[in-house]
Design a protein around this motif. Structure first.
Motif, short mmCIF file in Angstrom:
data_model
loop_
_atom_site.label_atom_id
_atom_site.label_comp_id
_atom_site.label_asym_id
_atom_site.label_seq_id
_atom_site.Cartn_x
_atom_site.Cartn_y
_atom_site.Cartn_z
N UNK A 246 35.80 -43.73 -9.91
CA UNK A 246 34.96 -43.96 -8.72
C UNK A 246 35.76 -43.94 -7.42
N UNK A 247 36.98 -44.48 -7.44
CA UNK A 247 37.82 -44.48 -6.24
C UNK A 247 38.10 -43.05 -5.78
N UNK A 248 38.41 -42.17 -6.72
CA UNK A 248 38.73 -40.79 -6.37
C UNK A 248 37.49 -40.01 -5.95
N UNK A 249 36.36 -40.25 -6.62
CA UNK A 249 35.14 -39.48 -6.34
C UNK A 249 34.40 -40.03 -5.12
N UNK A 250 34.04 -41.31 -5.17
CA UNK A 250 33.27 -41.90 -4.07
C UNK A 250 34.15 -42.24 -2.87
N UNK A 251 35.35 -42.76 -3.14
CA UNK A 251 36.21 -43.18 -2.05
C UNK A 251 36.97 -42.04 -1.41
N UNK A 252 37.61 -41.21 -2.23
CA UNK A 252 38.47 -40.14 -1.70
C UNK A 252 37.74 -38.81 -1.57
N UNK A 253 36.50 -38.74 -2.07
CA UNK A 253 35.71 -37.53 -1.90
C UNK A 253 36.11 -36.35 -2.76
N UNK A 254 36.78 -36.60 -3.88
CA UNK A 254 37.18 -35.51 -4.76
C UNK A 254 36.02 -35.10 -5.67
N UNK A 255 36.07 -33.86 -6.15
CA UNK A 255 35.08 -33.40 -7.11
C UNK A 255 35.26 -34.15 -8.43
N UNK A 256 34.16 -34.42 -9.16
CA UNK A 256 34.29 -35.15 -10.43
C UNK A 256 35.26 -34.50 -11.41
N UNK A 257 35.25 -33.18 -11.50
CA UNK A 257 36.17 -32.51 -12.44
C UNK A 257 37.62 -32.69 -12.01
N UNK A 258 37.87 -32.66 -10.70
CA UNK A 258 39.23 -32.88 -10.20
C UNK A 258 39.69 -34.29 -10.49
N UNK A 259 38.80 -35.26 -10.26
CA UNK A 259 39.15 -36.66 -10.52
C UNK A 259 39.44 -36.89 -11.99
N UNK A 260 38.61 -36.31 -12.86
CA UNK A 260 38.83 -36.47 -14.29
C UNK A 260 40.15 -35.86 -14.72
N UNK A 261 40.48 -34.69 -14.15
CA UNK A 261 41.75 -34.04 -14.49
C UNK A 261 42.93 -34.87 -14.02
N UNK A 262 42.80 -35.55 -12.88
CA UNK A 262 43.90 -36.36 -12.35
C UNK A 262 44.16 -37.58 -13.23
#
Length: 438
Positions: A246-262
């Motif tokens: 959630x921090x990467x997607x909602x907070x940092x605005x990354x795409x869900x697939x990018x966040x999952x890969x990270x």
């Protein structure tokens, strides 16, 4: 005297260890299965951020509460029985979680999963202690944690893809079936010891059990291990188990697939950190605390950079945060190494159970408080980057408490060993570990 049927560290030892590690890998998959399912869970059960956090908090609370009882059970029944029981419980928990649609029932399923999870890790460590020579145990323990972390990879991108392709029910049900398969592997391939006699299961009275637990707890080295585990692992655990996505997607605005890969990066980084930490611990056991303090300092520095960055942090900074923070997993294994160093083998299960509660207590506190602080900061509106920064700053409280306790019990553990086991202390000064007698 019992006879050694299989050589320590031989081919049979590797087969037994590989089966145990596979069981741990699948367990880590279950533990982290909410890492990319948080947003779907919030929608499925119509719950707030703090209620979402309670899934992981309940799971970790049960896990932590079970560690000492599991240590006693491990000393009594051995690794094989506990790993079989764990496989059955994990299958039941994930199967139930795949089907329920009410929040209380889902919480109950995560609690059962916490029980099954609690049985696995120290059982696998007992396999390492039983089947490998002492000098190789630190490296083998690091390898166990490192390879078990592959389960965290499966719980990110593959799980996210499975949710998209097959939906909630099929994905969690299939994950549960994996535990049945590993349970069968344990049944046929694992033996508790390489000796010709079965594991001794001498019954202890309640008074003897209490005495053993009391002696393990009074040992400053056990508490040093607990606070090491507490302080090194909670930040990465909080990020990986729930709030990172959630921090990467909602907070940092990354795409869900990018966040999952990270979220795969910590596991890959641990493949680098694990062998280094294991070799350092085996070669310089007297100075293990310095690598612990370095691991903590690295996480503090990188989170400070991210939280003070104006607005959203750039991708290189986020990647550096994740990579540096990943050292916490191998660092936390040194807490379990302290349990082995400062306790005789007769108290291994009890001491390891106590140490292993540390990081999970810290994680459940941090995960729960981040959820509460997110709700307070956002007021029920969708969370912003500022809400996440406010909530994640809570980590500094736990870092401060844990670091103070590490310094305190490092001094006490060394002093206690020098006073009551001077030969073992002199050996430790010379960077050698002498097994203590019970």
């Amino acid at each position: 005297m019992s006879e050694l049927l299989f050589p320590l560290g031989g081919r049979r030892a590797w087969a037994v260890w590989a089966t145990a590690v596979l069981t741990y890998l699948v367990t880590v998959l279950h533990r982290g299965s909410m890492s990319v399912a948080g947003l779907q869970a919030a929608e499925r059960f119509d719950i707030s951020a703090s209620a979402l956090a309670s899934f992981t908090v309940v799971q970790l609370t049960v896990y932590a509460a079970m560690q000492v009882p599991v240590g006693v059970l491990l000393d009594r029944y051995g690794s094989k029985r506990l790993l079989i029981a764990a496989s059955v419980l994990l299958f039941a928990a994930q199967s139930a979680f795949s089907l329920v649609d009410s929040y209380p029932a889902a919480l109950a399923a995560r609690a059962v999963l916490g029980v099954g999870d609690a049985l696995v890790f120290i059982s696998v460590l007992r396999v390492v202690m039983s089947w490998f020579p002492a000098l190789r145990q630190p490296v083998m323990s690091q390898a166990t944690g490192m390879l078990g972390g592959v389960g965290a990879i499966v719980s990110t991108v593959p799980m996210a893809a499975a949710f998209h392709a097959f939906g909630w029910t099929s994905t969690f049900a299939a994950a549960g079936v994996l535990s049945l398969l590993t349970g069968l592997a344990v049944l046929f391939l694992i033996k508790d010891t390489p000796y010709d006699e079965p594991l001794r299961r001498t019954k202890q009275s309640l008074t003897e059990v209490r005495g053993n637990l009391r002696r393990a707890w009074k040992e400053p080295g056990t508490r040093l291990g607990l606070w090491t585990h507490f302080t090194t692992s909670f930040s990465g655990g909080t990020f990986g188990l729930l709030w990172g996505y959630p921090f990467l997607v909602q907070g940092q605005g990354l795409a869900p697939t990018t966040a999952a890969a990270m979220l795969i990066l910590p596991v890959l980084a641990s493949l680098f950190y694990g062998p280094l930490v294991g070799r350092y611990a085996a070669r310089f056991p007297f100075y293990r605390s310095w690598i612990v303090l370095a691991v903590i300092g690295g996480s503090v520095v990188m989170w400070t950079v991210v939280l003070l960055w104006p607005g959203r942090a750039p991708m290189p900074v986020l990647l550096m945060l994740i990579v540096v923070q990943a050292a916490g997993g191998p660092g936390s294994m040194l807490g379990l190494d302290y349990a082995r160093t400062f306790n005789p083998a007769t108290r291994f299960g009890a001491a390891n159970g106590m140490v292993n509660t540390g990081g999970f207590i810290a994680m459940l506190i941090c995960i729960g408080m981040v959820g509460i602080l997110l709700d307070v900061s956002s007021g029920g509106a969708p969370q912003t980057i500022d809400d996440f920064k406010f909530a994640l700053a809570f980590q500094y409280v736990l870092w401060a408490i844990g670091t103070r306790q590490i310094l305190k019990y490092r001094r006490k553990a060394r002093g206690n060993l020098a006073r009551y086991n001077p030969e073992a202390y002199q050996a430790l000064l010379a960077n050698q570990v002498v097994p203590l007698k019970g």
